[in-house]
Scaffold this motif. Sequence first.
Motif, PDB file in Angstrom:
ATOM      1  N   ASP A 275      41.618  42.874  50.511  1.00 21.82           N
ATOM      2  CA  ASP A 275      42.209  42.430  49.250  1.00 21.82           C
ATOM      3  C   ASP A 275      41.609  43.237  48.105  1.00 21.82           C
ATOM      4  N   ASP A 276      42.468  43.637  47.162  1.00 17.32           N
ATOM      5  CA  ASP A 276      42.000  44.397  46.001  1.00 17.32           C
ATOM      6  C   ASP A 276      41.156  43.511  45.089  1.00 17.32           C
ATOM      7  N   ARG A 277      40.209  44.167  44.380  1.00 20.54           N
ATOM      8  CA  ARG A 277      39.218  43.439  43.582  1.00 20.54           C
ATOM      9  C   ARG A 277      39.590  43.445  42.097  1.00 20.54           C
ATOM     10  N   TRP A 278      39.351  42.315  41.461  1.00 22.02           N
ATOM     11  CA  TRP A 278      39.546  42.154  40.019  1.00 22.02           C
ATOM     12  C   TRP A 278      38.622  43.107  39.259  1.00 22.02           C
ATOM     13  N   ASP A 279      39.145  43.740  38.214  1.00 22.76           N
ATOM     14  CA  ASP A 279      38.369  44.647  37.364  1.00 22.76           C
ATOM     15  C   ASP A 279      38.114  43.952  36.038  1.00 22.76           C
ATOM     16  N   SER A 280      36.870  43.625  35.744  1.00 25.23           N
ATOM     17  CA  SER A 280      36.548  42.837  34.557  1.00 25.23           C
ATOM     18  C   SER A 280      36.685  43.637  33.267  1.00 25.23           C
ATOM     19  N   GLN A 281      36.758  44.956  33.363  1.00 26.54           N
ATOM     20  CA  GLN A 281      36.963  45.770  32.169  1.00 26.54           C
ATOM     21  C   GLN A 281      38.447  45.914  31.840  1.00 26.54           C
ATOM     22  N   LEU A 282      39.244  46.128  32.887  1.00 25.03           N
ATOM     23  CA  LEU A 282      40.684  46.303  32.682  1.00 25.03           C
ATOM     24  C   LEU A 282      41.427  44.971  32.618  1.00 25.03           C
ATOM     25  N   ASN A 283      40.784  43.916  33.078  1.00 23.06           N
ATOM     26  CA  ASN A 283      41.432  42.595  33.179  1.00 23.06           C
ATOM     27  C   ASN A 283      42.720  42.659  33.989  1.00 23.06           C
ATOM     28  N   CYS A 284      42.625  43.356  35.097  1.00 19.09           N
ATOM     29  CA  CYS A 284      43.714  43.427  36.061  1.00 19.09           C
ATOM     30  C   CYS A 284      43.110  43.824  37.403  1.00 19.09           C
ATOM     31  N   THR A 285      43.965  44.053  38.397  1.00 21.46           N
ATOM     32  CA  THR A 285      43.497  44.310  39.754  1.00 21.46           C
ATOM     33  C   THR A 285      43.981  45.677  40.207  1.00 21.46           C
ATOM     34  N   PRO A 286      43.159  46.706  40.079  1.00 24.98           N
ATOM     35  CA  PRO A 286      43.590  48.042  40.507  1.00 24.98           C
ATOM     36  C   PRO A 286      44.101  48.026  41.946  1.00 24.98           C
ATOM     37  N   GLY A 287      45.252  48.663  42.131  1.00 28.35           N
ATOM     38  CA  GLY A 287      45.896  48.673  43.435  1.00 28.35           C
ATOM     39  C   GLY A 287      46.979  47.630  43.573  1.00 28.35           C
ATOM     40  N   ASP A 288      47.020  46.670  42.622  1.00 29.21           N
ATOM     41  CA  ASP A 288      48.043  45.627  42.667  1.00 29.21           C
ATOM     42  C   ASP A 288      48.981  45.786  41.480  1.00 29.21           C
ATOM     43  N   VAL A 289      50.023  44.931  41.433  1.00 22.63           N
ATOM     44  CA  VAL A 289      51.104  45.128  40.467  1.00 22.63           C
ATOM     45  C   VAL A 289      50.713  44.751  39.043  1.00 22.63           C
ATOM     46  N   ASP A 290      49.557  44.105  38.830  1.00 25.27           N
ATOM     47  CA  ASP A 290      49.203  43.741  37.466  1.00 25.27           C
ATOM     48  C   ASP A 290      48.482  44.859  36.731  1.00 25.27           C
ATOM     49  N   CYS A 291      48.136  45.954  37.433  1.00 24.51           N
ATOM     50  CA  CYS A 291      47.591  47.148  36.789  1.00 24.51           C
ATOM     51  C   CYS A 291      48.678  48.222  36.799  1.00 24.51           C
ATOM     52  N   THR A 292      49.181  48.583  35.652  1.00 25.73           N
ATOM     53  CA  THR A 292      50.301  49.524  35.597  1.00 25.73           C
ATOM     54  C   THR A 292      49.838  50.969  35.683  1.00 25.73           C
ATOM     55  N   ASN A 293      50.755  51.818  36.168  1.00 29.46           N
ATOM     56  CA  ASN A 293      50.562  53.278  36.188  1.00 29.46           C
ATOM     57  C   ASN A 293      49.276  53.690  36.898  1.00 29.46           C
ATOM     58  N   GLY A 294      48.910  52.948  37.931  1.00 30.87           N
ATOM     59  CA  GLY A 294      47.755  53.323  38.738  1.00 30.87           C
ATOM     60  C   GLY A 294      46.431  53.195  38.027  1.00 30.87           C
ATOM     61  N   ALA A 295      46.346  52.323  37.041  1.00 33.72           N
ATOM     62  CA  ALA A 295      45.100  52.172  36.285  1.00 33.72           C
ATOM     63  C   ALA A 295      43.972  51.691  37.196  1.00 33.72           C
ATOM     64  N   GLY A 296      42.773  52.244  36.955  1.00 37.35           N
ATOM     65  CA  GLY A 296      41.600  51.801  37.683  1.00 37.35           C
ATOM     66  C   GLY A 296      41.529  52.353  39.092  1.00 37.35           C
ATOM     67  N   VAL A 297      40.416  52.067  39.750  1.00 35.31           N
ATOM     68  CA  VAL A 297      40.181  52.521  41.117  1.00 35.31           C
ATOM     69  C   VAL A 297      40.075  51.286  42.022  1.00 35.31           C
ATOM     70  N   PRO A 298      40.926  51.177  43.032  1.00 35.04           N
ATOM     71  CA  PRO A 298      40.858  50.014  43.924  1.00 35.04           C
ATOM     72  C   PRO A 298      39.487  49.885  44.584  1.00 35.04           C
ATOM     73  N   SER A 299      39.029  48.658  44.718  1.00 34.81           N
ATOM     74  CA  SER A 299      37.748  48.360  45.358  1.00 34.81           C
ATOM     75  C   SER A 299      37.980  47.223  46.342  1.00 34.81           C
ATOM     76  N   PRO A 300      38.298  47.554  47.594  1.00 32.36           N
ATOM     77  CA  PRO A 300      38.738  46.522  48.536  1.00 32.36           C
ATOM     78  C   PRO A 300      37.618  45.560  48.943  1.00 32.36           C
ATOM     79  N   ILE A 301      38.049  44.324  49.224  1.00 34.97           N
ATOM     80  CA  ILE A 301      37.170  43.282  49.747  1.00 34.97           C
ATOM     81  C   ILE A 301      37.650  42.953  51.149  1.00 34.97           C
ATOM     82  N   ARG A 302      36.749  43.068  52.133  1.00 35.02           N
ATOM     83  CA  ARG A 302      37.149  42.809  53.520  1.00 35.02           C
ATOM     84  C   ARG A 302      36.013  42.117  54.260  1.00 35.02           C
ATOM     85  N   MET A 303      36.348  41.165  55.073  1.00 36.37           N
ATOM     86  CA  MET A 303      35.353  40.451  55.859  1.00 36.37           C
ATOM     87  C   MET A 303      34.588  41.395  56.784  1.00 36.37           C
TER      88      MET A 303
END
Length: 715
Positions: A275-303
């Motif tokens: 699952d993609d990780r919330w970005d506290s600076q961008l206030n969105c989730t890089p890699g998901d639809v709430d971050c537009t135009n590829g903003a940020g760098v995805p940081s996955p969370i996996r068990m």
Amino acid sequence: MKRTIRTTALTVGALTAALGLQAGPARADATAPRIDLRVLVVSDGGPATDAIAAELDAAGTPYTEVDLTSSTRPTIDAAFLADTVGGRPRAKFQAVVLPNDNPFAAGSAETTALAAYEQSYAIPQVDAYTYARPQAGLQVPTSGGYSGSIDGVQAQVTAAGRAGPFGYLDGAVPFEDNSPSVGESYAYLSTPAPGADFTPYVQAPIPGSTRQGSLVGEYRHDGRRELVVTFVYNRYQQQFRLLARGIVEWMTGGVRLGASRNYFAVHVDDVFAADDRWDSQLNCTPGDVDCTNGAGVPSPIRMTPADVDHATAWQDSHHFTFDLVYNGAGSVDQREDNGGVDQLADRLIADRDRFRWVNHTYTHAFLGCAQNTTVVPWTCETNADGSTEWVSRNTIDDEIATNRAWGQLNGLPLDNSELVTGEHSGLRILPQQPEDNPNLAPALNDNGVGWLASDNSRDPAQRQVGPAATVARYPMNVFYNAGRASEEVDEYNWLYTSRAQGGSGVCEDSPATTTCLPAPLDTGTGYHDYIVPLETRIALGHVLSGDPKPHFIHQSNLAEDRIAYPVLDGVLDGYDALFADNTPLVNLRMKDIGTELRRRAAWAAALHAGRVSAYRIGDTVTVQAPRGTDVTATLPTGTTLGGTAFGTAYAGETSGWTPSAGDTLTFALPPSAAASRSAAAPAAGADTTRAATAPAPPTEVPAGVTEQVPFAPDN
């Protein structure tokens, strides 16, 4: 020989004769009365009678409601209460619920009719919320008792209550105190009046004394039995939810249509994926639809394998099973990126029989409309003619079938009739996609899907989508994009604070949002101090309401800080502290939950249409319902149907579903069910005249009862 008891100025015999009622409950089998399995609820529009009616609705117990505030309501007289069927006297109601011990005017003929009816047929009466007074078997609170708030008080079930209708509880009945500024409970605590035959079932300490005051108790007088409740409540409050089963048990004597159990299931989505990780600076989730135009760098969370070990140990310690909702592509991608190695998948597959498994599609693709994610919020793409561009039937087929094949290849114990699509996609989602993908239903049919998950916050009612019935799931406010408590709090603050406080402003734009914060939470302490207690209370509220719908979290919540466990511990440990061993949590898989919801809907429809009849004569219960409708009932242990034991044990009773072919179902109650229904003699010194004539005084209802504080469980 019938015993005569004085009430007002008439003997019972003269009174019942005057009203045209059959006198005396004790009679030969051939003339034993017919008691219809239906409750009369007389309402004054207050929260207490509403709560009891809601409990009857949820359990599937039929009732007739008379609204005292309606000018067109029927008159409660002898003809309304009883008649004769086939030459046999019939009581039309097995119990009576009143808003208080006497809601009618002094000298009311309706009071007289009810008293005679209850005496003649041994019909119990519940006083939903009444002032403590001798007419209800109690001393007035000014005589060493208490009137006032009991917010935060811990009441206790007495030994008589545990041996009687509240035997499913461990003992403690904590009263909520959710707001320091709003009153949520009010009670009249008092002790039995001198000479009254009164047995407390639930009581609490009287402030300033060492004595206990009754909150719920049984008053026997004038050949009648009353359950006297002296605190106010609404249908959502925990204290009512704990006692609701016992109130219904008392009024029905353990013989009723309908059933109630407490359920809890937890789906863990996105297993094997990340699952993609919330970005506290961008206030969105890089890699998901709430971050537009590829903003940020995805940081996955996996068990990790250690997280699997923790999950299995936690399950064992709580006697609970997770439903792992999996995406096989997550493991395939992991192996491709790591030289064929996926330690997480290896551990989960080795432990596959420790969990239940549900198909979540292969890649977690969005299966509704084609999404335009260059804007926030996303929109549906359109074709040249302006119509919606839909994900194809072949794509949906491939997502379902490929994931199923991957699971079967790895030996996962699947039920192929269950499916959870990624983000519940394919189903309607407002405002972007107001209708289901028309390709979804055919694809479900292609793959033999009979049960399809939906999001309860968007699509709560069970409905058909092609061959599949939906199973609504409660989203826990433990975010999919948070593996650490600080991330959860940061996103929570963003969502639920004002723009001036650095938040999204959703609460300003949508004032109905119920989770708004007056100020941001501390990121170091806010999760455990605020979010965990709130989410625990909401989820436990669903459990205590008998709602079988599952809750869902994500695999990310079992990783890193493992933030789901404090909430789950709160629900399970909290439940264990409240309930006796004979009332365990019921942990069902998705298809069984869907079946329960479908049965309930069909039963409710049959009741609403007046197509169910049920009555008791002696030790026989007769039920007739439409062909194809499963009948639900709660009956004493040892009850048989056609010579076969009925139902399964729960909360000291037996309950279950029985298919109806449209013919009469005849239940034989055990000899132990022949509990005395005889009238009670008036206690020495009891004032029977005032009991029958004096209307109940007004009672207090604090603001926190008329408005849920701070959240209702369905918010």
